[in-house]
Design a protein around this motif. Structure first.
Motif, PDB file in Angstrom:
ATOM      1  N   VAL A  29       0.825  -1.219   0.000  1.00 54.04           N
ATOM      2  CA  VAL A  29       0.000   0.000   0.000  1.00 54.04           C
ATOM      3  C   VAL A  29       0.855   1.263   0.000  1.00 54.04           C
ATOM      4  N   ASP A  48       2.370   2.731  -2.370  1.00 53.20           N
ATOM      5  CA  ASP A  48       2.178   3.612  -3.527  1.00 53.20           C
ATOM      6  C   ASP A  48       0.789   4.250  -3.550  1.00 53.20           C
ATOM      7  N   LYS A  49      -0.030   3.970  -2.562  1.00 53.61           N
ATOM      8  CA  LYS A  49      -1.386   4.536  -2.488  1.00 53.61           C
ATOM      9  C   LYS A  49      -1.310   5.975  -1.994  1.00 53.61           C
ATOM     10  N   ASP A  50      -2.253   6.786  -2.454  1.00 52.40           N
ATOM     11  CA  ASP A  50      -2.321   8.182  -2.023  1.00 52.40           C
ATOM     12  C   ASP A  50      -3.127   8.247  -0.733  1.00 52.40           C
ATOM     13  N   LEU A  51      -2.434   8.287   0.398  1.00 53.24           N
ATOM     14  CA  LEU A  51      -3.085   8.308   1.712  1.00 53.24           C
ATOM     15  C   LEU A  51      -2.978   9.697   2.321  1.00 53.24           C
TER      16      LEU A  51
END
Length: 164
Positions: free
Chosen positions: A56, A58-61
């Motif tokens: 996760v 590379d997820k935009d959090l």
């Protein structure tokens, strides 16, 4: 059994110190083995959690979720270091003292080794192994505490990610 008596009421004179020392050696050796097994399982757990977190990455959090997740990763890394110290062999050197067993025997001449084999070193062995076991258990307990803190941080990160 009547009240006020214990199951171990044999007089001390009837105790076999040799058997007790053998039992103590085996007990401490099994405790050391158990800590190493537990540490190995927890290292695998840490690896699985870190692999999951990498998926996760590379997820935009949201930024707060990233901070909480980053702190969790640091905590997992710290626990991995503690767990590696649990399974690290104690061969002496660098302030670690080994007074009995194969690290000591490896440094002896053949005559000194034969002499050492004629001595009953079970008291020293029980004490030395107990010191090693206590250190391993303390590190294992600290590692579990750090893993629990990391899991709490991951929960916070998940809540922050969902809350957006």
């Amino acid at each position: 059994m009547p009240l006020g008596t214990s199951p171990d009421t044999a007089p001390l004179a009837a105790c076999d110190p040799g058997k007790n020392l053998d039992d103590a050696c085996h007990d401490v050796e099994s405790k050391i083995s158990r800590t190493d097994s537990k540490a190995s399982l927890l290292l695998a757990f840490n690896g699985a959690v870190l692999a999951g977190l990498a998926s996760v990455a590379d997820k935009d959090l949201p930024l707060p979720a990233q901070f909480a997740g980053g702190a969790a990763v640091l905590a997992l890394a710290a626990s991995a270091v503690l767990l590696l110290l649990v399974v690290r062999p104690n061969l002496g050197g660098r302030g670690r003292v080994v007074r009995e067993g194969f690290p000591c025997w490896a440094q002896l001449s053949e005559d000194d080794l034969l002499n050492a084999m004629r001595q009953d070193t079970r008291l020293t062995r029980v004490r030395s192994l107990s010191i090693i076991a206590v250190a391993k258990f303390e590190r294992l307990a600290r590692a579990v505490d750090v893993i629990l803190a990391a899991l709490a941080l991951l929960l916070v990160a998940a809540v922050l990610a969902v809350a957006g």
